[in-house]
Design an enzyme around this catalytic site. Structure first.
Site, PDB file in Angstrom:
ATOM      1  N   GLY A  21      34.312  64.576  57.142  1.00 52.00           N
ATOM      2  CA  GLY A  21      33.208  63.620  57.199  1.00 52.00           C
ATOM      3  C   GLY A  21      33.211  62.669  56.017  1.00 52.00           C
ATOM      4  N   ALA A  22      34.404  62.188  55.637  1.00 51.88           N
ATOM      5  CA  ALA A  22      34.559  61.448  54.384  1.00 51.88           C
ATOM      6  C   ALA A  22      34.375  59.949  54.520  1.00 51.88           C
ATOM      7  CB  ALA A  22      35.936  61.737  53.790  1.00 51.88           C
ATOM      8  N   GLY A  25      28.308  58.542  53.467  1.00 54.07           N
ATOM      9  CA  GLY A  25      27.402  59.482  52.844  1.00 54.07           C
ATOM     10  C   GLY A  25      28.007  60.345  51.764  1.00 54.07           C
ATOM     11  N   SER A 146      22.175  73.714  52.956  1.00 51.35           N
ATOM     12  CA  SER A 146      20.969  72.891  52.982  1.00 51.35           C
ATOM     13  C   SER A 146      19.796  73.779  52.601  1.00 51.35           C
ATOM     14  CB  SER A 146      20.755  72.302  54.379  1.00 51.35           C
ATOM     15  OG  SER A 146      19.436  71.824  54.537  1.00 51.35           O
ATOM     16  N   TYR A 171      19.306  72.930  63.778  1.00 50.07           N
ATOM     17  CA  TYR A 171      19.986  72.424  62.584  1.00 50.07           C
ATOM     18  C   TYR A 171      19.879  73.432  61.440  1.00 50.07           C
ATOM     19  CZ  TYR A 171      20.961  69.778  58.363  1.00 50.07           C
ATOM     20  OH  TYR A 171      21.461  69.386  57.149  1.00 50.07           O
TER      21      TYR A 171
END
Length: 301
Positions: A21-22, A25, A146, A171
């Site tokens: 996911g680079a 963000g 998280s 999530y």
């Protein structure tokens, strides 16, 4: 505000880092800082066009490779091609994630999409890259948790949330599963005498593009929430610091967990973070590991 900063990242020349996911963000900032310190960085992204734009912005020794964590076939293809080209990998940052607040969706393999992407895809990827990691001189895996994991619960009778779906809870469950995975991975690496170290981090409340994407089905609401979020969140550059520290600080022991030091660990300087009770339970770790192996077909350690 004082504390650990990206300027404390040691020289990374000669090291190969994979960041999922680079292209935006937290992942983009992580890849940028690693490349700035000399690492060869593999941008593992679903959207290769966005990845190419990110690589252009980052500069340095950066390459883009396609990876869809919601599709185990894509994970297998990515891992096979990467290890054929780069048999030694020094760092894996399991950063990518999805937040979807609409109706229940599933991955290409039929998994609830949060769990399938955020945890099961990374479980499979880590297992497939473990051999390449173990050949490096100081290898490390970082799992992105998280603060929502502390209020979540893993219902092993309904891991895929088929009975009564709630997106926010799904999530949180996926992030609890990710955290349990990082801790259990540490236990198993230690027991096996592996040189690979498993660490964890969470960004607190950070301004990324996940919130707008989560509300794509209700864009007006999403824009309002994003504006309100400016009051309680921190910039992405600061939110990335916990995972950069987990990825690069020399001498870390396996199982160390970093996050912001402010109220509720939502923002602030980087410090040691607190695990939720379920995340640190070895029995939960063993049970989730067995389930992940059966679901993904990936077995290691």
């Amino acid at each position: 505000m004082t504390g650990w900063t990206a300027d404390q990242i040691p020289d990374q020349h000669g090291r190969t880092a994979v960041v999922t996911g680079a292209n935006s963000g937290l992942g983009l900032v992580t890849a940028t800082e690693l490349a700035r310190r000399g690492a060869r960085v593999v941008l593992a992204v679903r959207d290769t066009a966005a990845g190419a734009e990110a690589a252009r912005r980052i500069g340095g020794a950066v390459e883009v490779r396609e990876l869809d964590l919601a599709d185990l076939a894509s994970v297998r293809s990515f891992a096979a091609r990467l290890t054929a080209d780069r048999p030694v990998i020094d760092l894996l940052v399991n950063n990518a994630g999805v937040v979807l607040l609409g109706p229940r969706r599933t991955s290409a393999d039929g998994f609830e999409l949060h769990l399938g992407t955020n945890m099961l895809g990374h479980f499979a990827l880590t297992g497939m890259l473990l051999g390449a990691l173990a050949t490096a001189p100081a290898p490390r895996v970082v799992s992105l948790s998280s603060i929502t994991h502390r209020n979540a619960h893993l219902d092993f009778d309904d891991l895929m949330y088929e009975r009564s779906y709630r997106a926010a809870s799904a999530y949180g469950r996926s992030k609890l599963a990710t955290t349990v995975f990082g801790v259990e991975l540490d236990r198993r690496l230690r027991a096996a005498g592996s040189p690979v170290v498993s660490t964890l981090a969470h960004p607190g409340l950070t301004r990324t593009n996940l919130t707008p994407r989560a509300w794509e089905h209700r864009r007006r609401t999403g824009r309002l929430i994003a504006r309100l979020g400016l009051l309680v969140t921190q910039p992405v550059e600061r939110g990335t610091l916990p995972q950069l520290r987990a990825a690069t600080e020399p001498g870390l022991r396996g199982g160390e967990f970093f996050g912001p030091a402010g109220p509720g660990e939502t923002r602030g300087r980087v410090t040691g973070a607190r695990f939720g009770r379920e995340a640190a339970d070895p029995a939960v770790g063993r049970r989730l590991w067995t389930a992940a192996e059966e679901l993904t077909g990936v077995r290691y350690l």
